[in-house]
Structure formats: structure tokens, C-alpha cells
Write an enzyme that holds these catalytic residues in place. Structure first.
Site, PDB file in Angstrom:
ATOM      1  N   CYS A 100       8.606  15.781  65.517  1.00 22.68           N
ATOM      2  CA  CYS A 100       7.317  15.094  65.660  1.00 22.68           C
ATOM      3  C   CYS A 100       7.353  14.285  66.947  1.00 22.68           C
ATOM      4  CB  CYS A 100       7.097  14.185  64.442  1.00 22.68           C
ATOM      5  SG  CYS A 100       5.777  12.978  64.674  1.00 22.68           S
ATOM      6  N   CYS A 104       0.173  11.993  69.004  1.00 22.19           N
ATOM      7  CA  CYS A 104      -1.124  12.523  68.551  1.00 22.19           C
ATOM      8  C   CYS A 104      -1.899  11.538  67.670  1.00 22.19           C
ATOM      9  CB  CYS A 104      -0.939  13.816  67.778  1.00 22.19           C
ATOM     10  SG  CYS A 104       0.632  14.600  68.046  1.00 22.19           S
ATOM     11  N   THR A 191       4.382   6.348  62.204  1.00 18.10           N
ATOM     12  CA  THR A 191       5.008   7.310  63.122  1.00 18.10           C
ATOM     13  C   THR A 191       5.083   6.767  64.538  1.00 18.10           C
ATOM     14  OG1 THR A 191       4.227   9.184  61.822  1.00 18.10           O
ATOM     15  CG2 THR A 191       4.683   9.613  64.129  1.00 18.10           C
ATOM     16  N   GLU A 258       9.630   7.069  61.536  1.00 17.27           N
ATOM     17  CA  GLU A 258       8.575   6.327  60.849  1.00 17.27           C
ATOM     18  C   GLU A 258       9.118   4.946  60.529  1.00 17.27           C
ATOM     19  OE1 GLU A 258       8.876   9.630  60.195  1.00 17.27           O
ATOM     20  OE2 GLU A 258       6.898  10.155  60.948  1.00 17.27           O
ATOM     21  N   HIS A 293      -6.508  14.582  62.510  1.00 25.53           N
ATOM     22  CA  HIS A 293      -5.060  14.712  62.330  1.00 25.53           C
ATOM     23  C   HIS A 293      -4.713  15.949  61.499  1.00 25.53           C
ATOM     24  CE1 HIS A 293      -1.364  12.979  63.601  1.00 25.53           C
ATOM     25  NE2 HIS A 293      -0.851  12.939  62.388  1.00 25.53           N
ATOM     26  N   TYR A 297      -2.123  19.223  62.761  1.00 25.32           N
ATOM     27  CA  TYR A 297      -1.017  19.897  62.074  1.00 25.32           C
ATOM     28  C   TYR A 297      -1.057  21.407  62.254  1.00 25.32           C
ATOM     29  CZ  TYR A 297       0.735  15.715  59.712  1.00 25.32           C
ATOM     30  OH  TYR A 297       1.306  14.510  59.438  1.00 25.32           O
ATOM     31  N   CYS A 300       1.129  21.170  65.824  1.00 22.76           N
ATOM     32  CA  CYS A 300       2.508  20.662  65.904  1.00 22.76           C
ATOM     33  C   CYS A 300       3.442  21.367  64.937  1.00 22.76           C
ATOM     34  CB  CYS A 300       2.532  19.152  65.692  1.00 22.76           C
ATOM     35  SG  CYS A 300       2.371  18.598  63.978  1.00 22.76           S
ATOM     36  N   GLU A 448       6.425  15.506  55.646  1.00 22.91           N
ATOM     37  CA  GLU A 448       5.217  15.130  56.376  1.00 22.91           C
ATOM     38  C   GLU A 448       4.151  16.218  56.266  1.00 22.91           C
ATOM     39  OE1 GLU A 448       5.142  14.640  60.656  1.00 22.91           O
ATOM     40  OE2 GLU A 448       4.243  12.670  60.332  1.00 22.91           O
TER      41      GLU A 448
HETATM   42 FE1  SF4 Z   1       3.769  14.081  64.589  1.00 25.82          FE
HETATM   43 FE2  SF4 Z   1       2.364  16.312  64.280  1.00 25.82          FE
HETATM   44 FE3  SF4 Z   1       1.284  13.959  63.581  1.00 25.82          FE
HETATM   45 FE4  SF4 Z   1       1.698  14.623  66.163  1.00 25.82          FE
HETATM   46  S1  SF4 Z   1       0.290  15.618  64.718  1.00 25.82           S
HETATM   47  S2  SF4 Z   1       2.132  12.660  65.207  1.00 25.82           S
HETATM   48  S3  SF4 Z   1       3.600  15.745  66.048  1.00 25.82           S
HETATM   49  S4  SF4 Z   1       3.061  14.967  62.662  1.00 25.82           S
HETATM   50 FE    FE Z   2       1.916  12.965  61.048  1.00 27.50          FE
END
Ligand code: SF4
Ligand code: FE
Length: 483
Positions: A100, A104, A191, A258, A293, A297, A300, A448
Site C-alpha cells: 500500500c 490515495c 494509513t 496503519e 476509494h 482498490y 492498487c 484491507e
Molecule cells: Fe493503500 Fe490502495 Fe488505499 Fe492507496 S487505495 S491507500 S494503495 S489501500
Molecule cells: Fe486502504
């Protein structure tokens, strides 16, 4: 300085005076701490890639506010192409870090705040949108990393914020002053907090009028007086602290983190407040942030999935099983699942639309479908990776034994697979799979995937709301000729 280099980013973090605790001790040098540094390197990758001409189109764009070139992680999406490029950028960053990369959450918060503040102002004649614009210009001009902070500890899930036995279980305003407010509470699972210059706080759910003090959104520097950061621990985290740790860590250079972030009577100046008591807009902010968000996902996790699929294929190659049809089929299945997630990320972006404020938002139904799939597919991909890797992934002796004068030659001799590949490389790839499925990176790839950006039930509520059943019933009636 619209674009910082990776090195400049690291130096900028050294200037922060963060109050961080880990393993019961205060951390004096956060930047170089062996368990934190890999997570910092993941964020640094978002700066490094933006400096490379081959990724310029994906990693950078032109600000609609300043006309300057900016890192895409600070962008306000101007069209569906921006939304699609965001997903592609996150997949790239996942591929380069297998972790991660944290930045983002801020980007998703910017876009949710931008449109929501516009709509609050339209109703109340407030000036949150202008304030937020000033803030985002400051972020873009200084290429900052901002941590979006949404999740409160929540205490008794059956009680609303103002009904909790301890009023601090949701972050709230405890004092109103002419120049700002004092807040108290905490944000959990935060995060990337120690790798961020600012923390952008938002309410965690829709609020009722009696929860007025809990409907608060603002941004302040992460080293503001009264903020305490207590780092979360991860499976196998102390491996990073072992002297000379390399093979056993699996992913030596990158990671995520985190933390529990406590706000103990923290002052927030007026110019940094973006929501203050307008309870009916808390839900809109949450829904939009979560939607962005959930789209993220689809980028990422797919990037990390690419690394995991590659590692599984290598593991099969290294033990001579690569040609077996069931191995090939498992790799096909993993790819199918991974690309399905990507397809969802791209689809909710392509179906995005303009908000009243002018920035673009994803299709909420498809973004929630994307995240719902993420709560499942990475588990199946991980299961198949473990299947291909074999039990050795969790029974293998340590790197110290491998390097030992007394027993190292046994490890070398008996853990070899095909004779053309060294035992060391076999160990490396198995440790990488272990890291992503069970070790420090499993926080980001597994749990996550379940709970990040909202637990599965949160998406199901949105899917129920956005699914438009009446329309579907009408379609059925028309075909069945029911009057
Ligand atoms: Fe982490 Fe993915 Fe959230 Fe970005 S979108 S903060 S890489 S979990
Ligand atoms: Fe996340």
C-alpha cells in the site's frame, strides 16, 4: 516547487516533528526507523515515478486551479479520462511496491471535499469551498502527501456518536472559539500517517442533528500539538528489525502502515475547516470519499495482485511444476480474477460524471461492485498462490540458517528445486508470497481488501440503494405484459 523529487520528499518529512509511539516507545527518528522506512519508500515511489518521462502522462497532469504541472495524486479529476488514468496509476504503483503506497486516501478525500463543500455553500452561503480551494492549491504547489482520515474508533456500534458512554469515541468539537475550534477524539487504522505532511479529517458516517459537534472536517499538519500517533503492528513486522534482514522479509524495500491517531484537544484554525455542524452533508462526504476509494482498490490491489501472480508463476518454475496443466490453470484463474477487479475499476471510471462543482466522480454503483469483488477475489488469488507455492513457504528455515556455517549447506542442498535455479532465489520468491499473503503486506492485500474503504456490508447497502429495483421490476412487467 510543483513537483518534489523522491529525495526532496524524504527531506521534507525529516522537518516534521511527529509524536510517534511504537512497541511502547517514542520514536525519535521516524524516517529511518527500520519498520517504518519501507512504508515511506512506498509513498516515495509516487514521487519517483512522477519524475520519469515514461510515466509522465500517468503520474502527472495540469492543475485546473493553477495551470501548473502537478502530481496526479493531488489532482481534482476533470473528466472520465482522469478517473481512468487514476486507476492505471494505482495499478502501476502497486506493481512497483507490492504494498500500500498510502497517498490515495488524500487524493480521494480532495475530490470528495471539493464537490461536497461546493454543495454545502450553495445551501448555506458558507465559504468552505473557497477555503478548500486555497488548501488544495497549497497542497499542489508544495506536492504534499495528505492523509485522509475517516474511521473513528466507534465504540458501541449500536449507539450514535453523541450517545456513546465516552463522547470521544467519535472525533468531535469540544470548544468553539472566534479563530477556530478545539477537537478531541481519534481516527483508527490511519494509513500512511507518519509519511504524510497533513491529515485531512472527515466524519465517519451520516449524522443526525444531535450529532452536530461530530460533523466536522478539517486539515492540519500531522505534527500539530496534541496529535499522538500509535503505530499498528503487522504480522512478522519484527523481521524488519533483525540485523541484516533480507530474504526473510520477503519485500525488503516497500511496505505500508496503519496507526491509531489521537487528537487530544487539538486546535484547528477557521481557514482549515471545511464542514462544521452541517450534519446533513456528512453522509454525502462519506459516500463520495468511500466511492472514490472503492474505485482505487480496482487499481492498487490489482497491481499487488500482478506481483503475486508473477511470484506464484516463478515458484512453479523454480520447483519444476510450471508445465503441469493444473498449475497453468490456477495461474489463468488468478489472472481472470485480478483482471475482473481491474475491469470494475475502469468501468466505474468510464461511467463517471461531472459534479456541480465541476470535478468528476465515479459511478457509485459500479465502484461499490468493484470493492465488493475486492472483498473476495484477493482471498482466492492468495489461496491459489499458496496452493502453487507449497507448504515450504511456511516451514522453510530462516535466512540465518541458510547463511550458517554449520547447517547452511544442508539448507542449500535440500531446498533446491530445479537444478538451474539457486536455493536462495527459491527462498526469495517463497518469502515474497508469504509476505503478501501472511506477512506485513497481507495487511494491505488481504484484510484491507476486506475492510479498507468500508467493510463488505457497507458496499451492499450502497448497492441496494443504487441498484434501482423499481426500474428492473418495470422492465420485467413490460416483458411479461403485466399491467
Ligand atoms: Fe493503500 Fe490502495 Fe488505499 Fe492507496 S487505495 S491507500 S494503495 S489501500
Ligand atoms: Fe486502504
Amino acid at each position: 516547487m510543483p513537483l518534489m523529487t523522491g529525495e526532496q520528499y524524504v527531506e521534507s518529512l525529516r522537518k516534521l516533528n511527529l509524536n510517534v509511539y511504537m512497541f511502547g516507545e517514542k520514536i525519535e527518528n521516524v524516517v529511518d526507523h527500520p519498520t517504518i522506512r519501507p512504508s515511506l519508500n512506498s509513498v516515495k515511489m509516487t514521487y519517483d515515478l512522477a519524475q520519469m518521462s515514461e510515466y509522465e502522462d500517468l503520474m502527472t497532469t495540469i492543475s485546473n486551479l493553477t495551470g501548473e504541472k502537478i502530481n496526479r495524486f493531488t489532482n481534482l479529476h476533470q473528466n472520465t479520462d482522469d478517473l481512468i488514468k487514476k486507476v492505471k496509476m494505482l495499478r502501476l504503483c502497486g506493481q512497483k511496491t507490492a504494498a500500500c503506497f498510502q497517498r490515495c486516501v488524500g487524493m480521494d478525500a480532495f475530490n470528495a471535499e471539493y464537490s461536497t463543500t461546493f454543495e454545502i455553500d450553495k445551501t448555506y452561503g458558507t465559504s468552505y469551498h473557497q477555503r478548500f480551494k486555497e488548501f488544495i492549491k497549497f497542497v499542489q504547489e508544495n506536492d504534499l502527501t495528505v492523509d485522509g482520515a475517516m474511521t473513528d474508533p466507534k465504540g458501541d456500534r449500536g449507539l450514535s456518536p453523541s450517545k456513546q458512554a465516552d463522547p470521544d469515541l467519535y472525533l468531535h468539537v469540544v470548544e468553539r472559539r472566534d479563530d477556530g475550534v478545539i477537537v478531541r477524539g481519534a481516527k483508527a487504522h490511519q494509513t500512511g500517517i507518519t509519511n504524510s505532511h497533513e491529515v485531512l479529517v472527515m466524519p465517519t458516517m451520516a449524522m443526525r442533528p444531535e450529532d452536530k459537534d461530530y460533523a466536522i472536517s478539517f486539515s492540519i499538519p500531522t505534527d500539530t500539538k496534541g496529535i499522538t500517533i500509535i503505530m499498528g503492528r503487522q504480522s512478522c513486522d519484527t523481521r524488519k528489525m533483525e540485523e541484516g534482514a533480507d530474504i526473510d522479509v520477503g519485500n525488503k524495500n516497500f511496505g505500508g502502515h496503519e496507526a491509531l491517531v489521537v487528537f487530544d484537544d487539538v486546535f484547528v484554525p477557521n481557514e482549515r475547516i471545511f464542514l462544521n455542524g452541517e450534519t446533513e452533508y456528512a453522509g454525502m462526504l462519506v459516500e463520495r470519499f468511500a466511492g472514490y476509494h472503492r474505485q482505487s482498490y480496482g487499481g492498487c490491489k490489482v497491481g499487488v495482485g500482478d506481483v503475486l501472480i508473477g511470484a506464484a508463476a516463478l515458484a512453479a518454475e523454480y520447483n519444476g511444476a510450471a508445465k503441469a496443466t493444473h498449475i497453468k490453470d490456477k495461474l489463468i484463474e488468478m489472472t481472470h480474477l485480478n483482471e475482473t477487479l481491474y475491469a470494475c475499476g475502469i468501468a466505474c471510471s468510464a461511467e463517471g460524471h461531472e459534479t456541480e462543482s465541476g470535478n468528476y466522480i465515479i459511478d457509485l454503483l459500479l465502484a461499490n461492485v468493484c470493492k465488493q469483488n475486492v472483498t473476495r477475489f484477493p482471498y482466492e488469488i492468495a489461496r491459489l498462490a499458496e496452493d502453487i507455492a507449497g507448504g515450504l513457504m511456511v516451514t522453510m528455515p530462516s535466512e540465518k540458517d541458510f547463511r550458517s556455517k554449520e547447517v547452511g549447506h544442508y539448507v542449500e542442498k535440500y531446498l533446491v528445486g530445479v537444478s538451474s535455479v539457486s536455493t536462495e532465489n527459491r527462498m526469495r520468491v517463497l518469502r515474497l508470497i508469504e509476505n503478501i499473503t501472511l506477512g506485513t503486506a497481507a495487511v494491505g492485500y488481504r484484510t484491507e481488501s476486506m475492510h479498507g474503504a468500508g467493510s463488505p456490508q457497507a458496499q451492499r447497502i450502497m448497492i441496494a440503494r443504487q441498484g434501482n429495483l423499481p426500474h428492473k421490476k418495470k422492465l420485467a412487467k413490460a416483458i411479461a405484459r403485466i399491467k
